[in-house]
Design a protein around this motif. Structure first.
Motif, PDB file in Angstrom:
ATOM      1  N   THR A 195       0.847  -1.192   0.000  1.00 29.09           N
ATOM      2  CA  THR A 195       0.000   0.000   0.000  1.00 29.09           C
ATOM      3  C   THR A 195       0.880   1.238   0.000  1.00 29.09           C
ATOM      4  OG1 THR A 195      -1.712  -1.167   1.275  1.00 29.09           O
ATOM      5  CG2 THR A 195      -1.818   1.254   1.208  1.00 29.09           C
ATOM      6  N   ARG A 196       0.657   2.113  -0.968  1.00 31.62           N
ATOM      7  CA  ARG A 196       1.417   3.362  -1.032  1.00 31.62           C
ATOM      8  C   ARG A 196       0.519   4.509  -0.595  1.00 31.62           C
ATOM      9  NH1 ARG A 196       5.285   4.778  -5.911  1.00 31.62           N
ATOM     10  NH2 ARG A 196       6.499   3.359  -4.613  1.00 31.62           N
ATOM     11  N   ILE A 197       0.980   5.275   0.398  1.00 30.16           N
ATOM     12  CA  ILE A 197       0.272   6.462   0.867  1.00 30.16           C
ATOM     13  C   ILE A 197       1.094   7.678   0.457  1.00 30.16           C
ATOM     14  CG2 ILE A 197      -0.541   7.714   2.898  1.00 30.16           C
ATOM     15  CD1 ILE A 197      -1.012   5.012   4.231  1.00 30.16           C
ATOM     16  N   VAL A 198       0.462   8.590  -0.299  1.00 29.80           N
ATOM     17  CA  VAL A 198       1.178   9.725  -0.885  1.00 29.80           C
ATOM     18  C   VAL A 198       0.677  11.029  -0.280  1.00 29.80           C
ATOM     19  CG1 VAL A 198       1.746  10.929  -3.035  1.00 29.80           C
ATOM     20  CG2 VAL A 198       1.411   8.445  -3.044  1.00 29.80           C
ATOM     21  N   LEU A 199       1.612  11.914   0.104  1.00 31.30           N
ATOM     22  CA  LEU A 199       1.286  13.256   0.569  1.00 31.30           C
ATOM     23  C   LEU A 199       1.732  14.239  -0.507  1.00 31.30           C
ATOM     24  CD1 LEU A 199       1.459  11.545   3.247  1.00 31.30           C
ATOM     25  CD2 LEU A 199       2.165  13.658   4.382  1.00 31.30           C
ATOM     26  N   ASP A 200       0.794  14.957  -1.109  1.00 27.14           N
ATOM     27  CA  ASP A 200       1.118  15.961  -2.124  1.00 27.14           C
ATOM     28  C   ASP A 200       1.331  17.309  -1.460  1.00 27.14           C
ATOM     29  OD1 ASP A 200       0.907  14.271  -4.387  1.00 27.14           O
ATOM     30  OD2 ASP A 200      -1.275  14.392  -4.281  1.00 27.14           O
ATOM     31  N   SER A 201       2.418  17.977  -1.820  1.00 23.60           N
ATOM     32  CA  SER A 201       2.698  19.263  -1.193  1.00 23.60           C
ATOM     33  C   SER A 201       3.720  20.047  -1.989  1.00 23.60           C
ATOM     34  CB  SER A 201       3.223  19.068   0.227  1.00 23.60           C
ATOM     35  OG  SER A 201       3.644  20.294   0.781  1.00 23.60           O
ATOM     36  N   GLU A 202       3.579  21.360  -1.979  1.00 27.16           N
ATOM     37  CA  GLU A 202       4.576  22.247  -2.556  1.00 27.16           C
ATOM     38  C   GLU A 202       5.498  22.794  -1.475  1.00 27.16           C
ATOM     39  OE1 GLU A 202       5.075  22.853  -5.634  1.00 27.16           O
ATOM     40  OE2 GLU A 202       3.269  22.179  -6.657  1.00 27.16           O
ATOM     41  N   ALA A 203       5.178  22.576  -0.211  1.00 26.68           N
ATOM     42  CA  ALA A 203       5.846  23.321   0.852  1.00 26.68           C
ATOM     43  C   ALA A 203       6.598  22.460   1.860  1.00 26.68           C
ATOM     44  CB  ALA A 203       4.817  24.172   1.597  1.00 26.68           C
ATOM     45  N   ILE A 204       6.548  21.138   1.761  1.00 29.84           N
ATOM     46  CA  ILE A 204       7.227  20.306   2.748  1.00 29.84           C
ATOM     47  C   ILE A 204       8.738  20.505   2.654  1.00 29.84           C
ATOM     48  CG2 ILE A 204       7.772  17.944   3.442  1.00 29.84           C
ATOM     49  CD1 ILE A 204       5.020  17.086   2.582  1.00 29.84           C
ATOM     50  N   LYS A 205       9.341  20.860   3.781  1.00 36.89           N
ATOM     51  CA  LYS A 205      10.793  20.999   3.837  1.00 36.89           C
ATOM     52  C   LYS A 205      11.423  20.040   4.840  1.00 36.89           C
ATOM     53  CE  LYS A 205      10.925  25.836   2.375  1.00 36.89           C
ATOM     54  NZ  LYS A 205      11.361  27.213   2.716  1.00 36.89           N
ATOM     55  N   ASP A 206      10.606  19.476   5.696  1.00 37.48           N
ATOM     56  CA  ASP A 206      11.145  18.606   6.735  1.00 37.48           C
ATOM     57  C   ASP A 206      10.062  17.614   7.129  1.00 37.48           C
ATOM     58  OD1 ASP A 206      12.764  17.613   8.831  1.00 37.48           O
ATOM     59  OD2 ASP A 206      11.760  18.930  10.249  1.00 37.48           O
ATOM     60  N   PHE A 207      10.437  16.353   7.321  1.00 38.23           N
ATOM     61  CA  PHE A 207       9.436  15.376   7.740  1.00 38.23           C
ATOM     62  C   PHE A 207      10.056  14.318   8.632  1.00 38.23           C
ATOM     63  CE2 PHE A 207      11.162  13.547   3.858  1.00 38.23           C
ATOM     64  CZ  PHE A 207      11.320  12.206   4.172  1.00 38.23           C
ATOM     65  N   THR A 208       9.196  13.694   9.431  1.00 39.66           N
ATOM     66  CA  THR A 208       9.586  12.593  10.308  1.00 39.66           C
ATOM     67  C   THR A 208       8.512  11.524  10.215  1.00 39.66           C
ATOM     68  OG1 THR A 208      10.623  14.143  11.851  1.00 39.66           O
ATOM     69  CG2 THR A 208      10.175  11.933  12.664  1.00 39.66           C
ATOM     70  N   VAL A 209       8.921  10.271  10.147  1.00 38.62           N
ATOM     71  CA  VAL A 209       7.987   9.153  10.098  1.00 38.62           C
ATOM     72  C   VAL A 209       8.394   8.149  11.174  1.00 38.62           C
ATOM     73  CG1 VAL A 209       6.943   7.346   8.682  1.00 38.62           C
ATOM     74  CG2 VAL A 209       7.732   9.474   7.600  1.00 38.62           C
ATOM     75  N   PHE A 210       7.441   7.747  12.019  1.00 36.44           N
ATOM     76  CA  PHE A 210       7.746   6.740  13.023  1.00 36.44           C
ATOM     77  C   PHE A 210       6.504   5.913  13.312  1.00 36.44           C
ATOM     78  CE2 PHE A 210       6.577  10.639  15.192  1.00 36.44           C
ATOM     79  CZ  PHE A 210       5.730  10.246  16.216  1.00 36.44           C
ATOM     80  N   GLN A 211       6.724   4.737  13.871  1.00 36.69           N
ATOM     81  CA  GLN A 211       5.636   3.800  14.157  1.00 36.69           C
ATOM     82  C   GLN A 211       5.411   3.707  15.664  1.00 36.69           C
ATOM     83  OE1 GLN A 211       4.059  -0.350  12.254  1.00 36.69           O
ATOM     84  NE2 GLN A 211       6.250  -0.124  12.455  1.00 36.69           N
ATOM     85  N   MET A 212       4.151   3.634  16.053  1.00 35.82           N
ATOM     86  CA  MET A 212       3.782   3.465  17.453  1.00 35.82           C
ATOM     87  C   MET A 212       2.972   2.182  17.602  1.00 35.82           C
ATOM     88  SD  MET A 212       2.613   7.435  18.192  1.00 35.82           S
ATOM     89  CE  MET A 212       2.301   7.206  19.947  1.00 35.82           C
ATOM     90  N   GLY A 213       2.990   1.630  18.793  1.00 34.33           N
ATOM     91  CA  GLY A 213       2.256   0.389  19.020  1.00 34.33           C
ATOM     92  C   GLY A 213       1.162   0.537  20.061  1.00 34.33           C
ATOM     93  N   ASN A 214       0.336  -0.473  20.155  1.00 30.57           N
ATOM     94  CA  ASN A 214      -0.679  -0.600  21.211  1.00 30.57           C
ATOM     95  C   ASN A 214      -1.611   0.619  21.306  1.00 30.57           C
ATOM     96  OD1 ASN A 214      -2.033  -1.910  23.281  1.00 30.57           O
ATOM     97  ND2 ASN A 214      -0.650  -1.142  24.865  1.00 30.57           N
ATOM     98  N   PRO A 215      -2.428   0.939  20.309  1.00 27.18           N
ATOM     99  CA  PRO A 215      -2.598   0.226  19.045  1.00 27.18           C
ATOM    100  C   PRO A 215      -1.552   0.650  18.013  1.00 27.18           C
ATOM    101  CG  PRO A 215      -4.142   2.027  19.151  1.00 27.18           C
ATOM    102  CD  PRO A 215      -3.424   2.021  20.474  1.00 27.18           C
ATOM    103  N   SER A 216      -1.431  -0.145  16.962  1.00 29.59           N
ATOM    104  CA  SER A 216      -0.422   0.103  15.938  1.00 29.59           C
ATOM    105  C   SER A 216      -0.842   1.254  15.032  1.00 29.59           C
ATOM    106  CB  SER A 216      -0.206  -1.155  15.089  1.00 29.59           C
ATOM    107  OG  SER A 216       0.236  -2.232  15.890  1.00 29.59           O
ATOM    108  N   ARG A 217       0.096   2.133  14.735  1.00 27.31           N
ATOM    109  CA  ARG A 217      -0.135   3.191  13.766  1.00 27.31           C
ATOM    110  C   ARG A 217       1.199   3.778  13.313  1.00 27.31           C
ATOM    111  NH1 ARG A 217      -0.414   3.821  19.477  1.00 27.31           N
ATOM    112  NH2 ARG A 217      -0.717   5.980  20.129  1.00 27.31           N
ATOM    113  N   ILE A 218       1.188   4.346  12.117  1.00 25.98           N
ATOM    114  CA  ILE A 218       2.341   5.060  11.579  1.00 25.98           C
ATOM    115  C   ILE A 218       2.021   6.546  11.656  1.00 25.98           C
ATOM    116  CG2 ILE A 218       3.728   5.537   9.513  1.00 25.98           C
ATOM    117  CD1 ILE A 218       3.248   2.631   8.671  1.00 25.98           C
ATOM    118  N   VAL A 219       2.947   7.328  12.214  1.00 28.28           N
ATOM    119  CA  VAL A 219       2.754   8.763  12.376  1.00 28.28           C
ATOM    120  C   VAL A 219       3.705   9.495  11.429  1.00 28.28           C
ATOM    121  CG1 VAL A 219       2.851  10.708  13.971  1.00 28.28           C
ATOM    122  CG2 VAL A 219       2.086   8.465  14.776  1.00 28.28           C
ATOM    123  N   ILE A 220       3.153  10.427  10.645  1.00 24.74           N
ATOM    124  CA  ILE A 220       3.940  11.199   9.689  1.00 24.74           C
ATOM    125  C   ILE A 220       3.814  12.671  10.054  1.00 24.74           C
ATOM    126  CG2 ILE A 220       4.338  11.716   7.241  1.00 24.74           C
ATOM    127  CD1 ILE A 220       2.519   9.177   6.686  1.00 24.74           C
TER     128      ILE A 220
END
Length: 527
Positions: free
Chosen positions: A290-315
């Motif tokens: 599964t590909r999740i895409v964020l469209d943007s003209e202004a993103i200069k910095d990003f962080t991606v990490f996963q959390m558990g209990n319950p499981s989720r990905i945070v962007i």
């Protein structure tokens, strides 16, 4: 259960008027500073340091405010070197931290060097390494960077020679400082950036397949947090793509979730249009991915990490990269406001908006003892603190929850970021198996090897030992975006205020500690 009354006092002491408008000028005080000698008394040094600080506090935006604060720190530093009073070194570090974190001038770069010298004298080599590496990151190509390189050679030599373990209090491992935070744009083969149409029917999840259950977001024009709820933890990859003019595609960030499928009802295109992210969309890049895409003209910095209990990905995405900048030629601070009646005057922090987070809530009671729930007590504390702080009409105070409501940990920080808060305070009451334990402690976000601090964070994160280890690894990639130094200033002041107002014995002053708390991860402000 530990004492709770002190939590109410944690911010109150910070807001008291500390200084009236100072009559001294920076020039007159500098003249006095140049006349100090080995014959001067400690009182002479301390008094002059305080007067330098009052010049800064009276108007943090004035021409010489940064240098007045720098010399407040240098004066206390010299007092420490002569009289060996630990209070003087603490005051010096406090003032020097305010300069280095709130200004982009030569004074800020000099403050890092002065702070590192104090740590070297105290044989706190890890803190010295952290401070010097931070200087190099923020002020590349300067004379101060060259001086930092020379000091680092000496620190590294001392570290190798010393048989004593390095004190890691208030530090980030040096590897963290050099870790890349922003992933540069990359060009990938055409088939990796093609647009995909989701299948007409949702594929049935196979054994071991992760299901994407929901995609949520929180945003303002400078910050967006996307949360991808999952049925279980998953392996994923992240990529940042340049704009594709031929396909008329903007720059975009995408996450590929391996061995996954998407639950029916999840929109394929979510319009955000907050000025930072225009939309979030998903499709199957290839079977099972599964590909999740964020469209943007202004993103200069990003962080991606996963959390558990319950499981989720945070962007987390931002439009202003928190990275190194060369010192400005003019003496202009990054803070605003000129009143010594506020935290800007006392601690060098611009404070207009405060978000208070009563821990736990709803289905999450927190710790429970004798039929009393932590979630209930901390909500009452938070409401009382809000009402007290509202006496200052210049402050805007928000709670993450005002009722017995469950709010996921990642939403709490997102609320603070959405409100563009200047401070984020999460209120908790710890539990212990030792019925005689009592005291007050204040935490900031960082990695740690302290088992007791990790145990506290694991409980609050509802995490396993393994996921805590994973989070520590994640933090090594995002700590340069944190407000660690500012958080330490705030935490130290809060801790001292609580201990003093409660008149606690030394044994109950448990101090300022560091640990990897999910609820503080991604905060754009001192937390």
């Amino acid at each position: 259960m530990k004492r709770t009354a002190g939590m109410i006092l944690s911010l109150l002491v910070l807001l008291l008027p500390a200084y009236a408008m100072a009559a001294d000028s920076y020039e007159s005080l500098f003249n006095e500073y140049s006349k100090l000698s080995g014959k001067s008394t400690r009182l002479s040094y301390v008094s002059l340091g305080d007067r330098f600080f009052r010049v800064y506090a009276a108007s943090p935006n004035s021409k010489n405010a940064d240098y007045a604060l720098l010399y407040a720190g240098k004066t206390y530093k010299q007092s420490f070197e002569i009289f060996k009073n630990r209070t003087d070194s603490d005051m010096a570090v406090k003032y020097l931290r305010i300069v280095s974190t709130n200004y982009t001038t030569d004074a800020a770069a000099d403050a890092y060097l002065e702070t590192a010298d104090i740590y070297i004298q105290k044989n706190d080599l890890a803190s010295a390494q952290f401070t010097l590496n931070r200087l190099k990151n923020r002020f590349p190509g300067t004379a101060q960077e060259e001086a930092a390189n020379n000091r680092l050679q000496e620190v590294n030599r001392l570290a190798k020679r010393s048989d004593d373990p390095v004190d890691t209090t208030f530090t980030i491992p040096p590897a963290v400082i050099n870790a890349p935070v922003v992933v540069p744009p990359v060009d990938l083969p055409d088939d990796s950036v093609s647009e995909f149409t989701p299948p007409a029917e949702e594929p049935a999840p196979a054994d071991g397949t992760t299901v994407v259950k929901e995609i949520r977001y929180f945003s303002n024009d400078e910050y967006t947090r996307i949360v991808v709820d999952l049925s279980q933890n998953a392996k994923f990859e992240k990529h940042w793509l340049k704009a594709n003019k031929e396909q008329k595609l903007p720059p975009r960030l995408f996450i590929d979730i391996q061995s996954s499928t998407v639950q029916s009802g999840v929109p394929t295109n979510i319009s955000i249009k907050d000025g930072l992210v225009s939309s979030v969309r998903w499709a199957y890049n290839k079977p099972g991915v599964t590909r999740i895409v964020l469209d943007s003209e202004a993103i200069k910095d990003f962080t991606v990490f996963q959390m558990g209990n319950p499981s989720r990905i945070v962007i987390d995405v931002r439009n202003d990269q928190v990275a190194s900048t060369k010192p400005a030629t003019a003496n202009k601070p990054s803070t605003s406001g000129d009143s010594s009646q506020t935290l800007a005057g006392v601690f060098g922090l611009k404070v207009r908006t405060i978000v208070i987070d009563p821990g736990h809530g709803g289905k999450d009671p927190g710790t429970v003892a004798n039929g009393v729930y932590e979630k209930t007590i901390v909500l009452e504390i938070a409401k009382h603190l809000r009402d007290l702080l509202k006496a200052d009409k210049d402050l805007k105070i928000y709670l993450t929850r005002e009722t017995d409501k469950f709010i996921p940990l990642e939403e709490r920080t997102a609320i603070a970021n959405k409100y563009k808060a200047d401070l984020f305070i999460s209120v908790h009451i710890n539990a212990t198996k030792n019925g005689q334990a009592s005291g007050i402690e204040t935490y900031v976000l960082n990695t740690t090897n302290d088992k007791s601090a990790l145990d506290v964070a694991a409980f609050e994160n509802q995490a396993t030992t393994k996921s805590m280890s994973d989070l520590q690894g994640i933090l090594k990639d995002i700590m340069l975006n944190s407000k660690l130094e500012e958080s330490l200033i705030l935490a130290g002041a809060a801790q001292r205020g609580m201990v003093a107002n409660l008149k606690l014995p030394k044994a109950q002053d448990l101090g300022v500690k560091q640990a990897p708390f999910y609820v503080l991860t991604g905060a754009n402000m001192p937390a």
